[in-house]
Scaffold this motif. Structure first.
Motif, PDB file in Angstrom:
ATOM      1  N   ALA A 165       6.793   3.016  -7.215  1.00 36.74           N
ATOM      2  CA  ALA A 165       6.445   2.752  -5.815  1.00 36.74           C
ATOM      3  C   ALA A 165       6.561   1.252  -5.556  1.00 36.74           C
ATOM      4  N   VAL A 166       7.148   0.900  -4.415  1.00 35.60           N
ATOM      5  CA  VAL A 166       7.362  -0.517  -4.092  1.00 35.60           C
ATOM      6  C   VAL A 166       6.728  -0.831  -2.739  1.00 35.60           C
ATOM      7  N   ALA A 167       5.960  -1.908  -2.703  1.00 43.52           N
ATOM      8  CA  ALA A 167       5.374  -2.396  -1.453  1.00 43.52           C
ATOM      9  C   ALA A 167       5.802  -3.855  -1.288  1.00 43.52           C
ATOM     10  N   VAL A 168       6.755  -4.099  -0.407  1.00 44.52           N
ATOM     11  CA  VAL A 168       7.260  -5.474  -0.266  1.00 44.52           C
ATOM     12  C   VAL A 168       6.170  -6.415   0.225  1.00 44.52           C
ATOM     13  N   GLN A 169       5.236  -5.898   1.026  1.00 47.81           N
ATOM     14  CA  GLN A 169       4.177  -6.756   1.537  1.00 47.81           C
ATOM     15  C   GLN A 169       3.181  -7.170   0.463  1.00 47.81           C
ATOM     16  N   LEU A 170       3.136  -6.418  -0.645  1.00 52.15           N
ATOM     17  CA  LEU A 170       2.279  -6.798  -1.767  1.00 52.15           C
ATOM     18  C   LEU A 170       3.045  -7.580  -2.826  1.00 52.15           C
ATOM     19  N   GLY A 171       4.364  -7.499  -2.796  1.00 55.56           N
ATOM     20  CA  GLY A 171       5.148  -8.319  -3.703  1.00 55.56           C
ATOM     21  C   GLY A 171       5.837  -7.588  -4.828  1.00 55.56           C
ATOM     22  N   GLY A 172       5.923  -6.254  -4.772  1.00 56.26           N
ATOM     23  CA  GLY A 172       6.642  -5.550  -5.830  1.00 56.26           C
ATOM     24  C   GLY A 172       6.132  -4.144  -6.057  1.00 56.26           C
ATOM     25  N   VAL A 173       6.186  -3.689  -7.322  1.00 55.97           N
ATOM     26  CA  VAL A 173       5.815  -2.310  -7.638  1.00 55.97           C
ATOM     27  C   VAL A 173       4.303  -2.161  -7.711  1.00 55.97           C
ATOM     28  N   THR A 174       3.849  -0.956  -7.411  1.00 53.08           N
ATOM     29  CA  THR A 174       2.419  -0.641  -7.493  1.00 53.08           C
ATOM     30  C   THR A 174       2.212   0.649  -8.261  1.00 53.08           C
ATOM     31  N   CYS A 175       1.043   0.784  -8.845  1.00 53.67           N
ATOM     32  CA  CYS A 175       0.672   2.039  -9.487  1.00 53.67           C
ATOM     33  C   CYS A 175       0.305   3.056  -8.413  1.00 53.67           C
ATOM     34  N   GLU A 176       0.051   4.281  -8.835  1.00 53.58           N
ATOM     35  CA  GLU A 176      -0.285   5.336  -7.866  1.00 53.58           C
ATOM     36  C   GLU A 176      -1.595   5.058  -7.148  1.00 53.58           C
ATOM     37  N   ASN A 177      -2.557   4.456  -7.837  1.00 57.11           N
ATOM     38  CA  ASN A 177      -3.852   4.176  -7.210  1.00 57.11           C
ATOM     39  C   ASN A 177      -3.740   3.110  -6.124  1.00 57.11           C
ATOM     40  N   CYS A 178      -2.788   2.212  -6.273  1.00 58.18           N
ATOM     41  CA  CYS A 178      -2.645   1.102  -5.331  1.00 58.18           C
ATOM     42  C   CYS A 178      -1.513   1.317  -4.331  1.00 58.18           C
ATOM     43  N   ARG A 179      -0.821   2.415  -4.461  1.00 60.14           N
ATOM     44  CA  ARG A 179       0.325   2.647  -3.588  1.00 60.14           C
ATOM     45  C   ARG A 179      -0.099   2.695  -2.122  1.00 60.14           C
ATOM     46  N   LEU A 180       0.632   1.963  -1.272  1.00 64.65           N
ATOM     47  CA  LEU A 180       0.344   1.951   0.156  1.00 64.65           C
ATOM     48  C   LEU A 180       0.965   3.172   0.829  1.00 64.65           C
ATOM     49  N   PRO A 181       0.289   3.736   1.823  1.00 58.36           N
ATOM     50  CA  PRO A 181       0.860   4.879   2.536  1.00 58.36           C
ATOM     51  C   PRO A 181       2.226   4.541   3.119  1.00 58.36           C
ATOM     52  N   GLY A 182       3.191   5.408   2.870  1.00 63.10           N
ATOM     53  CA  GLY A 182       4.520   5.215   3.405  1.00 63.10           C
ATOM     54  C   GLY A 182       5.420   4.311   2.590  1.00 63.10           C
ATOM     55  N   SER A 183       4.914   3.722   1.520  1.00 62.56           N
ATOM     56  CA  SER A 183       5.760   2.831   0.719  1.00 62.56           C
ATOM     57  C   SER A 183       6.798   3.658  -0.030  1.00 62.56           C
TER      58      SER A 183
END
Length: 240
Positions: A165-183
């Motif tokens: 999972a990637v969230a550009v607003q957070l700066g890269g990949v995230t785990c499932e617990n931190c994944r942003l909705p729609g990322s």
């Protein structure tokens, strides 16, 4: 008026009057420079071709009240013809020089200058696909600007990867617990490609497939434009 010499990459030009041009360069020591090149649109001009986009030149200028004037130009890197003659390379190069111009609006950076020159040299050599050169440049330029993306551990909590999972607003990949909705969720190979591009590992990048390159290109574009806080005009004609 004082004279000075600089080394610079031509980012863009536009017409001034009947025979002159205003040339925008990223220079090694002064950062962004806009200067007048007089008479370069005449067929008799001795250095007009040296001041076309993607060219690297050693220039002599004298300081003016509003704009400096280029009086001499010697070619250091003749990358313009090879880039401009191929549509894919031209599209990639246009994204790169526009990004460089946006980043140069702050203090001069010799590291950013060296990165752009190296990327244009690689692009002109045509040994690596243009989209990979472009995306590698974008990720590394953002990193030099202080926005290094993370493609291994979760950028939010530090949980070890691999993550997809990637969230550009957070700066890269995230785990499932931190994944942003729609990322978006990428293929594992696409995340590996992004890491390879950031590291300049061309052997690994060249082993990637078309789908992986497409996903990585989307993230590189989104990440760059998010941190620049505005869109890049060149992407209007460069997105696949």
């Amino acid at each position: 008026m004082p004279l000075y010499r600089e080394e610079g990459v031509v980012l863009r030009t536009h017409k001034l009057g009947e025979a002159d041009r205003i040339v925008t360069l990223l220079t090694r020591g002064r950062g962004l420079l806009r200067a007048v090149a007089k008479g370069v649109r005449r067929t008799s001009s001795k250095f007009g071709a040296r001041l076309e986009p993607f060219m690297v030149a050693d220039i002599q200028c004298f300081e003016g009240r509003t704009l400096d004037t280029i009086t001499q130009a010697e070619t250091l890197g003749a990358y313009g013809p090879a880039i401009s003659s191929d549509y894919d390379r031209y599209r990639a190069g246009s994204v790169m020089v526009e990004t460089a111009e946006r980043l140069a609006e702050g203090a001069p950076s010799r590291e950013q200058y060296a990165l752009l020159v190296g990327a244009l040299r690689t692009l002109a050599a045509a040994k690596i696909p243009a989209d990979l050169v472009r995306d590698g440049y974008l990720l590394r330029a953002m990193s030099l600007a202080g926005w290094t993306p993370g493609f291994d551990a979760c950028v939010n909590c530090g949980a070890p990867g691999p993550h997809t999972a990637v969230a550009v607003q957070l700066g890269g990949v995230t785990c499932e617990n931190c994944r942003l909705p729609g990322s978006p969720r990428l293929d594992p190979g696409s995340v590996s490609l992004l890491a390879a591009l950031l590291a300049g590992d061309w052997d690994a990048a060249l082993a990637s497939g078309e789908r992986e390159r497409g996903q990585a290109a989307g993230i590189a574009a989104a990440y760059t434009q998010f941190h620049l806080e505005r869109g890049l005009r060149a992407f209007g004609s460069s997105r696949q």
